[in-house]
Design an enzyme around this catalytic site. Structure first.
Site, PDB file in Angstrom:
ATOM      1  N   ASN A  17     -17.013 -38.563  36.253  1.00 50.60           N
ATOM      2  CA  ASN A  17     -16.288 -38.696  37.528  1.00 50.60           C
ATOM      3  C   ASN A  17     -16.456 -37.439  38.385  1.00 50.60           C
ATOM      4  OD1 ASN A  17     -14.765 -36.859  36.138  1.00 50.60           O
ATOM      5  ND2 ASN A  17     -12.867 -38.038  36.152  1.00 50.60           N
ATOM      6  N   ASP A  28     -12.034 -23.537  29.844  1.00 53.12           N
ATOM      7  CA  ASP A  28     -10.810 -24.307  29.635  1.00 53.12           C
ATOM      8  C   ASP A  28     -10.400 -24.391  28.169  1.00 53.12           C
ATOM      9  OD1 ASP A  28     -13.032 -25.861  29.075  1.00 53.12           O
ATOM     10  OD2 ASP A  28     -12.657 -27.356  30.614  1.00 53.12           O
ATOM     11  N   GLU A  57     -10.080 -32.451  37.813  1.00 55.46           N
ATOM     12  CA  GLU A  57     -10.329 -33.882  37.950  1.00 55.46           C
ATOM     13  C   GLU A  57     -10.364 -34.277  39.429  1.00 55.46           C
ATOM     14  OE1 GLU A  57     -11.060 -35.820  35.522  1.00 55.46           O
ATOM     15  OE2 GLU A  57     -10.343 -34.805  33.718  1.00 55.46           O
ATOM     16  N   HIS A 107     -15.907 -34.355  37.319  1.00 51.68           N
ATOM     17  CA  HIS A 107     -15.032 -33.226  36.993  1.00 51.68           C
ATOM     18  C   HIS A 107     -15.846 -32.039  36.496  1.00 51.68           C
ATOM     19  CE1 HIS A 107     -14.379 -34.907  32.665  1.00 51.68           C
ATOM     20  NE2 HIS A 107     -15.099 -33.813  32.550  1.00 51.68           N
TER      21      HIS A 107
HETATM   22  C1  F6R Z   1     -16.207 -28.283  29.088  1.00 51.04           C
HETATM   23  C2  F6R Z   1     -15.631 -28.914  30.258  1.00 51.04           C
HETATM   24  C3  F6R Z   1     -15.987 -30.286  30.736  1.00 51.04           C
HETATM   25  C4  F6R Z   1     -17.384 -30.757  30.368  1.00 51.04           C
HETATM   26  C5  F6R Z   1     -17.664 -32.155  30.937  1.00 51.04           C
HETATM   27  C6  F6R Z   1     -19.015 -32.673  30.513  1.00 51.04           C
HETATM   28  O1  F6R Z   1     -15.660 -26.986  28.880  1.00 51.04           O
HETATM   29  O2  F6R Z   1     -14.813 -28.314  30.853  1.00 51.04           O
HETATM   30  O3  F6R Z   1     -15.814 -30.325  32.126  1.00 51.04           O
HETATM   31  O4  F6R Z   1     -18.335 -29.852  30.843  1.00 51.04           O
HETATM   32  O5  F6R Z   1     -16.678 -33.030  30.500  1.00 51.04           O
HETATM   33  O6  F6R Z   1     -19.018 -32.867  29.140  1.00 51.04           O
HETATM   34  P1  F6R Z   1     -20.323 -33.317  28.359  1.00 51.04           P
HETATM   35  O7  F6R Z   1     -21.251 -32.145  28.371  1.00 51.04           O
HETATM   36  O8  F6R Z   1     -19.827 -33.614  26.964  1.00 51.04           O
HETATM   37  O9  F6R Z   1     -20.890 -34.499  29.063  1.00 51.04           O
END
Ligand code: F6R
Length: 242
Positions: A136, A67, A143, A138
């Site tokens: 959550n 992303d 989401e 995601h």
């Molecule tokens: C990263 C992404 C997000 C993260 C998620 C967890 O490219 O797309 O979905 O993987 O928010 O983030 P952390 O590892 O910071 O808890």
């Protein structure tokens, strides 16, 4: 699903890096699906370390990231391209031309999504997709409530995500409101999925995602339907499922 429980973050990062290295060693031209976020940073450090020791060669590896924020230049320190450069690409011998992150500055983000889908197809799909998981559930920027059947698409970020990201920007107003993300369909087409989790605050969502019902309200729950998922975590996030 295979679960690897580690003592701590360092050990978890090493195990995850082991899995990624196995792909690079067995198939030097493999396609790595990569993620940003805090969780995989230790894994990238470990990969750099092994590269510096001469144990890994990224010269033929291709990569495709999950992303990117719409509106951020690759040089912006909060862009995911910048994250990848500083946390991995600048430190190993991967060919920059073989690294792919959605273009956040594309004048037509929808067309950029289509281009990105073509890039993934032209590489023959993803060998291993690294995923972190939001509180959550995601994955990428998919989401809760998003359709499972989408490929790369533009998303409007939720108020909660915008607020959570505000700490990285000078003000909340500067936080991008949209992002380009691989969809669940693109993620599910990866031949292997490596989920990395760390910290006690992920314990509840790990349980919901892997042992709860498969529902769009918990995007990561779809991973239960994938035939080759590896979950790497330290003890705390796995405490409710072990
Ligand atoms: C990263 C992404 C997000 C993260 C998620 C967890 O490219 O797309 O979905 O993987 O928010 O983030 P952390 O590892 O910071 O808890």
């Amino acid at each position: 699903m295979k679960i690897y429980v580690s003592e701590d973050y360092k050990d978890m990062s090493r195990k995850a890096a082991n899995i990624v290295s196995a792909h690079v060693i067995l198939n030097p031209a493999c396609v790595l699906g990569l993620a940003t976020g805090s969780t995989p940073i230790g894994m990238y450090k470990q990969l750099i370390d092994w590269y510096n020791k001469g144990d890994l060669d990224f010269s033929q590896v291709k990569s495709v990231n999950l992303d990117e924020y719409v509106g951020l230049a690759p040089t912006h320190d909060q862009s995911y391209r910048y994250f990848m450069q500083t946390n991995l690409f600048d430190h190993v011998n991967i060919d920059p031309a073989n690294t792919n992150v959605p273009n956040g500055l594309a004048s037509d983000p929808e067309a950029e999504c289509e281009r990105y889908n073509q890039v993934i197809r032209s590489m023959g799909g993803i060998d291993v997709q690294v995923l972190g998981m939001g509180h959550n559930g995601h994955i990428g920027f998919n989401e809760p409530g998003h359709a499972f059947e989408l490929e790369t698409h533009v998303v409007n970020l939720t108020e909660r995500t915008i607020e959570a990201n505000a700490r990285f920007f000078a003000s909340k107003d500067e936080v991008p409101k949209r992002a380009i993300t691989m969809g669940i369909k693109s993620i599910m087409q990866a031949r292997q999925i490596l989920v990395v989790v760390s910290g006690e605050d992920k314990a509840e969502i790990v349980k919901k995602a892997f042992y709860g019902p498969v529902v769009p309200e918990v995007p990561a729950s779809i991973l239960q339907m994938h035939a080759n998922v590896v979950l790497c975590g330290d003890k705390a996030p796995l405490s409710k499922i072990m």
